[in-house]
Design a protein around this motif. Structure first.
Motif, PDB file in Angstrom:
ATOM      1  N   GLY A   1       0.811  -1.242  -0.123  1.00  0.00           N
ATOM      2  CA  GLY A   1       0.016   0.016   0.030  1.00  0.00           C
ATOM      3  C   GLY A   1       0.769   1.249  -0.053  1.00  0.00           C
ATOM      4  N   GLU A   2       1.898   1.218   0.897  1.00  0.00           N
ATOM      5  CA  GLU A   2       2.830   2.626   0.984  1.00  0.00           C
ATOM      6  C   GLU A   2       3.456   2.617  -0.633  1.00  0.00           C
ATOM      7  N   LEU A   3       4.174   1.474  -1.212  1.00  0.00           N
ATOM      8  CA  LEU A   3       4.675   1.535  -2.397  1.00  0.00           C
ATOM      9  C   LEU A   3       3.749   2.319  -3.456  1.00  0.00           C
ATOM     10  N   ARG A   4       2.789   1.647  -3.507  1.00  0.00           N
ATOM     11  CA  ARG A   4       1.570   2.270  -4.485  1.00  0.00           C
ATOM     12  C   ARG A   4       1.384   3.768  -4.308  1.00  0.00           C
ATOM     13  N   ARG A   5       1.050   4.085  -2.889  1.00  0.00           N
ATOM     14  CA  ARG A   5       0.840   5.575  -2.568  1.00  0.00           C
ATOM     15  C   ARG A   5       1.945   6.458  -2.845  1.00  0.00           C
ATOM     16  N   VAL A   6       3.361   6.138  -2.593  1.00  0.00           N
ATOM     17  CA  VAL A   6       4.345   6.933  -2.898  1.00  0.00           C
ATOM     18  C   VAL A   6       4.612   6.893  -4.459  1.00  0.00           C
ATOM     19  N   PHE A   7       4.525   6.042  -5.119  1.00  0.00           N
ATOM     20  CA  PHE A   7       4.700   5.712  -6.583  1.00  0.00           C
ATOM     21  C   PHE A   7       3.916   6.606  -7.340  1.00  0.00           C
ATOM     22  N   GLU A   8       2.468   6.632  -6.643  1.00  0.00           N
ATOM     23  CA  GLU A   8       1.483   7.483  -7.448  1.00  0.00           C
ATOM     24  C   GLU A   8       2.080   8.957  -7.354  1.00  0.00           C
TER      25      GLU A   8
ATOM     26  N   HIS B   1       4.840   9.415  -9.869  1.00  0.00           N
ATOM     27  CA  HIS B   1       4.380   9.515 -11.170  1.00  0.00           C
ATOM     28  C   HIS B   1       3.638  10.685 -11.537  1.00  0.00           C
ATOM     29  N   SER B   2       3.067  11.385 -10.663  1.00  0.00           N
ATOM     30  CA  SER B   2       2.454  12.717 -10.982  1.00  0.00           C
ATOM     31  C   SER B   2       3.353  13.856 -10.870  1.00  0.00           C
ATOM     32  N   CYS B   3       4.379  13.968 -10.173  1.00  0.00           N
ATOM     33  CA  CYS B   3       5.406  14.801 -10.128  1.00  0.00           C
ATOM     34  C   CYS B   3       6.374  14.702 -10.994  1.00  0.00           C
ATOM     35  N   ARG B   4       7.323  13.698 -11.100  1.00  0.00           N
ATOM     36  CA  ARG B   4       8.471  13.566 -11.977  1.00  0.00           C
ATOM     37  C   ARG B   4       9.568  14.341 -11.927  1.00  0.00           C
ATOM     38  N   MET B   5       9.499  14.896 -10.818  1.00  0.00           N
ATOM     39  CA  MET B   5      10.945  16.155 -10.492  1.00  0.00           C
ATOM     40  C   MET B   5      12.310  15.208 -10.729  1.00  0.00           C
ATOM     41  N   CYS B   6      12.209  13.961 -10.335  1.00  0.00           N
ATOM     42  CA  CYS B   6      13.565  13.281 -10.236  1.00  0.00           C
ATOM     43  C   CYS B   6      13.585  12.056 -11.242  1.00  0.00           C
ATOM     44  N   VAL B   7      13.142  12.493 -12.413  1.00  0.00           N
ATOM     45  CA  VAL B   7      13.009  11.412 -13.617  1.00  0.00           C
ATOM     46  C   VAL B   7      14.714  11.120 -13.967  1.00  0.00           C
ATOM     47  N   ASN B   8      15.573  12.302 -13.891  1.00  0.00           N
ATOM     48  CA  ASN B   8      16.940  12.171 -14.378  1.00  0.00           C
ATOM     49  C   ASN B   8      17.799  11.602 -13.350  1.00  0.00           C
ATOM     50  N   PHE B   9      17.397  11.447 -12.284  1.00  0.00           N
ATOM     51  CA  PHE B   9      18.324  11.349 -10.918  1.00  0.00           C
ATOM     52  C   PHE B   9      18.885   9.839 -11.139  1.00  0.00           C
ATOM     53  N   CYS B  10      18.165   8.902 -11.321  1.00  0.00           N
ATOM     54  CA  CYS B  10      18.595   7.431 -11.435  1.00  0.00           C
ATOM     55  C   CYS B  10      17.907   6.630 -12.228  1.00  0.00           C
ATOM     56  N   GLY B  11      18.109   5.306 -12.228  1.00  0.00           N
ATOM     57  CA  GLY B  11      17.170   4.359 -13.174  1.00  0.00           C
ATOM     58  C   GLY B  11      16.000   3.977 -12.689  1.00  0.00           C
ATOM     59  N   SER B  12      15.862   4.228 -11.406  1.00  0.00           N
ATOM     60  CA  SER B  12      14.531   3.712 -10.657  1.00  0.00           C
ATOM     61  C   SER B  12      13.281   4.660 -11.189  1.00  0.00           C
TER      62      SER B  12
ATOM     63  N   CYS C   1      21.188   6.925  -3.472  1.00  0.00           N
ATOM     64  CA  CYS C   1      22.303   7.993  -3.277  1.00  0.00           C
ATOM     65  C   CYS C   1      21.620   9.261  -2.396  1.00  0.00           C
ATOM     66  N   LYS C   2      20.138   8.864  -2.113  1.00  0.00           N
ATOM     67  CA  LYS C   2      19.488   9.816  -1.221  1.00  0.00           C
ATOM     68  C   LYS C   2      19.025  11.127  -1.994  1.00  0.00           C
ATOM     69  N   MET C   3      19.671  11.584  -3.045  1.00  0.00           N
ATOM     70  CA  MET C   3      19.257  12.761  -3.628  1.00  0.00           C
ATOM     71  C   MET C   3      17.822  12.961  -4.101  1.00  0.00           C
ATOM     72  N   CYS C   4      16.901  12.075  -4.350  1.00  0.00           N
ATOM     73  CA  CYS C   4      15.726  12.241  -4.574  1.00  0.00           C
ATOM     74  C   CYS C   4      15.009  12.918  -3.198  1.00  0.00           C
ATOM     75  N   TYR C   5      15.558  12.109  -2.085  1.00  0.00           N
ATOM     76  CA  TYR C   5      14.614  12.892  -0.774  1.00  0.00           C
ATOM     77  C   TYR C   5      15.015  14.199  -0.568  1.00  0.00           C
TER      78      TYR C   5
END
Length: 441
Positions: A29-36, A39-50, A88-92
């Motif tokens: 449930g937490e994975l789906r909540r955070v991933f949602e 997915h809406s934000c996409r600020m970190c798209v260039n940070f890593c492969g995840s 790397c923690k940069m997304c946080y």
């Protein structure tokens, strides 16, 4: 389907001592909540492969299954996204939806993915690859010292590296660190302190596995620089900080190491002495992970009195107690700001300190090396890591510097291979600036 509410019904279970941490349904449930949210934000798209992997999987489900977003991602999706994260923690640091930003959504992607890895490891076991990479301290005790010349043949032989890659999945291309013929502990036992040592007090050094067994020059330079500034340096009994175990999902092993280290460091802290660390991954783990892993006031107290070496010297600079009788400067310096240093929110203290040297100009390069512990050493991720590290490689090239420095010894290995230049740790460079590098291993 009902859209996922980004606001958690209760605080996420990031604490491994909380029974909900291990509850797979709660985790899903937490994975789906955070991933949602991601997915809406996409600020970190260039940070890593995840993040590209996550967005592609959600977009696939929207297109093929008529889903609204992350609500029907499954275990295979979670595994893929987690395994592409190198912590790397940069997304946080960049995320606007974290507790640190005072946001009610309480997003913490690195800790959530670490939780997913731990829960999965408990269910299916820890891979041989993660077990091999998870014990650098034990390996160092076996391989460093008088036997180092022989063990380094194995470390550097191309054919044997290929065999090792097949057996353990450790990349034959990544320049894994060799072992030192003299460990830091043996150097310290015979070291004659500078006359200034002890006038300002005592510190406990946490040398790190790399500082103890692979790059003792860094730990030794830390000692010499601290002595130059009036401190007597003692090395308490210590083990690996446990971060390599966390990388593999082995919470129990990480907790055991944290517990051991806290017990050994606590007497120094209780006596009013700081713990000085010469590696950003270890200092991050000690400050941020040990209190969560153990949940004890003792772990919190040690964390609060733990400092990265350049962070401590920067405190001295601000207090006007830093010795400034420098012997030389370096001209143009390219300073790689390591991710795990930036994740501690202490800025780039090494750059500020080196900037005090005569005739020295420091160019800070805030780009990731895509190593961050054990991830970059894994054969299946080596090429991806190289690709993401190219921004750092180009930043160093563009700086046209006479010297390259980085607080992270593993990043230094990536830089050395890609840029064909050997970086120094900033404390090594400072020892040279002080003219006290003689006698370092």
């Amino acid at each position: 389907m009902t859209r996922i509410n980004p606001k958690p019904a209760r605080r996420p279970a990031n604490d491994p001592n909380d029974a909900r941490f291990w509850d797979e349904r709660d985790l899903e449930g937490e994975l789906r909540r955070v991933f949602e949210v991601c997915h809406s934000c996409r600020m970190c798209v260039n940070f890593c492969g995840s993040f590209p992997d996550l967005f592609a999987r959600v977009d696939r489900d929207i297109e093929k299954r008529g889903a609204h977003g992350a609500e029907i991602l499954d275990a295979g999706d979670f595994t893929s996204v987690t395994d592409l994260c190198w912590q790397c923690k940069m997304c946080y640091i960049e995320c606007p939806y974290t507790a640190d930003q005072g946001h009610e959504w309480l997003i913490d992607v690195p800790r959530l993915l670490m939780r997913e890895k731990a829960v999965r490891a408990k269910r299916v076991g820890i891979s041989m690859q993660d077990r091999a990479l998870g014990e650098p301290g034990r390996l160092g005790r076996m391989m460093a010292g008088p036997q180092a010349p022989l063990t380094n043949i194995v470390q550097t032989n191309r054919l044997l590296r290929k065999v090792n890659e097949k057996a353990l999945g450790i990349s034959s291309e990544f320049p894994v660190p060799t072992f030192a013929p003299k460990t830091f502990e043996s150097w310290l036992a015979k070291h004659e302190p500078l006359e200034t040592a002890g006038k300002a007090g005592t510190v406990a050094i946490f040398a790190t596995c790399l500082g103890d067994y692979n790059f003792p020059r860094i730990a030794a330079a830390t000692v010499r620089v601290l002595e130059k500034n009036g401190y007597r340096v003692e090395r308490p009994q210590q083990e690996c900080c446990g971060m390599p175990n966390l990388d593999g999902g082995d919470i129990d092993a990480a907790k055991a190491k944290a517990r051991f280290n806290v017990e050994k460091l606590l007497p120094y802290v209780d006596a009013g002495n700081p713990v000085i660390v010469c590696g950003p991954t270890c200092s991050y783990t000690m400050k941020k992970e040990w209190p969560e892993l153990l949940g004890t006031p003792e772990a919190k107290r040690v964390a609060e009195h733990t400092f990265e070496i350049m962070e401590w010297l920067e405190r001295m600079r601000r207090d006007k107690t830093l010795v400034r009788d420098f012997a030389k400067g370096f001209g143009k310096v390219a300073y790689h700001a390591a991710c795990h240093l930036r994740a501690q929110k202490i800025g780039t203290p090494g750059a500020r300190i080196l900037g005090l040297l005569p005739d020295t100009e420091v160019d800070v390069i805030e780009k990731c090396s895509a190593v961050d512990g054990t991830w970059g050493m894994k054969a299946q991720y080596y090429e991806m890591g190289r690709r993401y590290a190219q921004k750092l490689v180009r930043g160093i090239e563009d700086a046209e510097a006479k010297l390259v420095v980085t607080d992270c010894p593993l990043s230094a290995l990536r830089i050395e291979k890609e840029n064909e230049v050997r970086p120094l740790h900033p404390v090594e460079a400072l020892a040279v600036g002080y003219g006290i590098e003689e006698g370092l291993p």
